[in-house]
Design a protein around this motif. Structure first.
Motif, PDB file in Angstrom:
ATOM      1  N   GLU A  24       2.277   0.403   6.870  1.00  0.00           N
ATOM      2  CA  GLU A  24       1.503  -0.441   7.790  1.00  0.00           C
ATOM      3  C   GLU A  24       0.649  -1.437   7.013  1.00  0.00           C
ATOM      4  N   LEU A  25       0.011  -0.978   5.955  1.00  0.00           N
ATOM      5  CA  LEU A  25      -0.780  -1.861   5.103  1.00  0.00           C
ATOM      6  C   LEU A  25       0.107  -2.955   4.504  1.00  0.00           C
ATOM      7  N   CYS A  26       1.299  -2.594   4.079  1.00  0.00           N
ATOM      8  CA  CYS A  26       2.250  -3.572   3.530  1.00  0.00           C
ATOM      9  C   CYS A  26       2.626  -4.620   4.573  1.00  0.00           C
ATOM     10  N   ALA A  27       2.873  -4.189   5.802  1.00  0.00           N
ATOM     11  CA  ALA A  27       3.284  -5.118   6.853  1.00  0.00           C
ATOM     12  C   ALA A  27       2.216  -6.195   7.086  1.00  0.00           C
ATOM     13  N   VAL A  28       0.958  -5.796   7.118  1.00  0.00           N
ATOM     14  CA  VAL A  28      -0.131  -6.756   7.298  1.00  0.00           C
ATOM     15  C   VAL A  28      -0.215  -7.691   6.095  1.00  0.00           C
ATOM     16  N   THR A  29      -0.072  -7.133   4.914  1.00  0.00           N
ATOM     17  CA  THR A  29      -0.131  -7.931   3.691  1.00  0.00           C
ATOM     18  C   THR A  29       1.017  -8.937   3.643  1.00  0.00           C
ATOM     19  N   LEU A  30       2.208  -8.518   4.024  1.00  0.00           N
ATOM     20  CA  LEU A  30       3.365  -9.415   4.025  1.00  0.00           C
ATOM     21  C   LEU A  30       3.181 -10.586   4.981  1.00  0.00           C
ATOM     22  N   GLU A  31       2.513 -10.360   6.105  1.00  0.00           N
ATOM     23  CA  GLU A  31       2.213 -11.460   7.029  1.00  0.00           C
ATOM     24  C   GLU A  31       1.360 -12.512   6.335  1.00  0.00           C
ATOM     25  N   GLY A  32       0.335 -12.072   5.619  1.00  0.00           N
ATOM     26  CA  GLY A  32      -0.528 -12.995   4.898  1.00  0.00           C
ATOM     27  C   GLY A  32       0.209 -13.746   3.805  1.00  0.00           C
ATOM     28  N   ILE A  33       1.069 -13.048   3.096  1.00  0.00           N
ATOM     29  CA  ILE A  33       1.847 -13.681   2.030  1.00  0.00           C
ATOM     30  C   ILE A  33       2.747 -14.775   2.609  1.00  0.00           C
ATOM     31  N   GLY A  34       3.424 -14.465   3.710  1.00  0.00           N
ATOM     32  CA  GLY A  34       4.310 -15.439   4.340  1.00  0.00           C
ATOM     33  C   GLY A  34       3.581 -16.663   4.866  1.00  0.00           C
ATOM     34  N   ALA A  35       2.358 -16.476   5.318  1.00  0.00           N
ATOM     35  CA  ALA A  35       1.604 -17.569   5.925  1.00  0.00           C
ATOM     36  C   ALA A  35       0.846 -18.431   4.926  1.00  0.00           C
ATOM     37  N   ALA A  36       0.486 -17.866   3.769  1.00  0.00           N
ATOM     38  CA  ALA A  36      -0.480 -18.568   2.916  1.00  0.00           C
ATOM     39  C   ALA A  36      -0.080 -18.727   1.457  1.00  0.00           C
ATOM     40  N   GLU A  37       1.149 -18.362   1.090  1.00  0.00           N
ATOM     41  CA  GLU A  37       1.488 -18.371  -0.336  1.00  0.00           C
ATOM     42  C   GLU A  37       2.803 -19.108  -0.618  1.00  0.00           C
ATOM     43  N   ALA A  69      -2.978 -17.026  -7.819  1.00  0.00           N
ATOM     44  CA  ALA A  69      -3.379 -17.412  -6.458  1.00  0.00           C
ATOM     45  C   ALA A  69      -3.094 -16.273  -5.477  1.00  0.00           C
ATOM     46  N   HIS A  70      -1.963 -15.594  -5.637  1.00  0.00           N
ATOM     47  CA  HIS A  70      -1.623 -14.431  -4.802  1.00  0.00           C
ATOM     48  C   HIS A  70      -2.686 -13.341  -4.940  1.00  0.00           C
ATOM     49  N   GLU A  71      -3.051 -13.040  -6.172  1.00  0.00           N
ATOM     50  CA  GLU A  71      -4.039 -11.988  -6.430  1.00  0.00           C
ATOM     51  C   GLU A  71      -5.411 -12.308  -5.826  1.00  0.00           C
ATOM     52  N   ALA A  72      -5.722 -13.591  -5.649  1.00  0.00           N
ATOM     53  CA  ALA A  72      -7.024 -14.008  -5.124  1.00  0.00           C
ATOM     54  C   ALA A  72      -7.079 -14.078  -3.596  1.00  0.00           C
ATOM     55  N   GLN A  73      -5.938 -13.965  -2.925  1.00  0.00           N
ATOM     56  CA  GLN A  73      -5.894 -14.080  -1.464  1.00  0.00           C
ATOM     57  C   GLN A  73      -6.602 -12.902  -0.797  1.00  0.00           C
ATOM     58  N   PRO A  74      -7.274 -13.146   0.339  1.00  0.00           N
ATOM     59  CA  PRO A  74      -7.962 -12.047   1.047  1.00  0.00           C
ATOM     60  C   PRO A  74      -7.026 -10.900   1.426  1.00  0.00           C
ATOM     61  N   HIS A  75      -5.816 -11.199   1.863  1.00  0.00           N
ATOM     62  CA  HIS A  75      -4.887 -10.123   2.259  1.00  0.00           C
ATOM     63  C   HIS A  75      -4.465  -9.287   1.051  1.00  0.00           C
ATOM     64  N   LEU A  80      -5.113  -4.315  -2.318  1.00  0.00           N
ATOM     65  CA  LEU A  80      -5.485  -3.672  -3.582  1.00  0.00           C
ATOM     66  C   LEU A  80      -6.635  -2.689  -3.396  1.00  0.00           C
ATOM     67  N   ALA A  81      -7.565  -3.010  -2.507  1.00  0.00           N
ATOM     68  CA  ALA A  81      -8.713  -2.134  -2.274  1.00  0.00           C
ATOM     69  C   ALA A  81      -8.336  -0.876  -1.490  1.00  0.00           C
ATOM     70  N   LEU A  82      -7.405  -0.995  -0.547  1.00  0.00           N
ATOM     71  CA  LEU A  82      -7.079   0.123   0.345  1.00  0.00           C
ATOM     72  C   LEU A  82      -5.922   1.000  -0.132  1.00  0.00           C
ATOM     73  N   ARG A  83      -5.071   0.487  -0.985  1.00  0.00           N
ATOM     74  CA  ARG A  83      -3.854   1.222  -1.354  1.00  0.00           C
ATOM     75  C   ARG A  83      -4.125   2.542  -2.062  1.00  0.00           C
ATOM     76  N   GLU A  84      -5.197   2.623  -2.814  1.00  0.00           N
ATOM     77  CA  GLU A  84      -5.463   3.799  -3.654  1.00  0.00           C
ATOM     78  C   GLU A  84      -5.513   5.104  -2.872  1.00  0.00           C
TER      79      GLU A  84
END
Length: 106
Positions: A24-37, A69-75, A80-84
């Motif tokens: 689920e976390l990946c799905a949200v992250t992938l949306e951000g990647i597709g929209a902003a990167e 730039a990818h590493e700096a994106q909010p998504h 990175l903060a939640l995956r652990e």
């Protein structure tokens, strides 16, 4: 020729419940990647056959600046903060290009 910048990340998940939450976390992250990167050329999440608690990411960026730039994106920062809390382990392999075929959008 711009060779790109790539990496493979292998995530081992604690249990099936963690795997579902991680997906689920990946799905949200992938949306951000597709929209902003635009510099992220490929970002693909795989489940290896016979390893239901493993996720393998293949990431390809136009260059190191696109990766940064990818590493700096909010998504990405959120991911990175939640995956652990879901992980039993992680391995990161950075890739150097030897050769191959790629079509770059510039």
């Amino acid at each position: 020729m711009n060779e790109g910048f790539g990496l493979v990340v292998r995530f081992s998940l604690r249990d099936q419940e963690c795997a579902a939450a991680f997906d689920e976390l990946c799905a949200v992250t992938l949306e951000g990647i597709g929209a902003a990167e635009p510099g992220t050329l490929a970002y693909v999440v795989h489940v290896p056959e016979g390893e239901p608690l493993v996720r393998v990411f293949y990431e390809l960026y136009a260059d190191r600046a696109a990766f940064d730039a990818h590493e700096a994106q909010p998504h990405t920062r959120r991911f990175l903060a939640l995956r652990e809390e879901y992980l039993a382990g992680v391995e990161v392999t950075f890739l150097d290009v030897i050769g191959g075929k790629a079509e770059w959008r510039e």
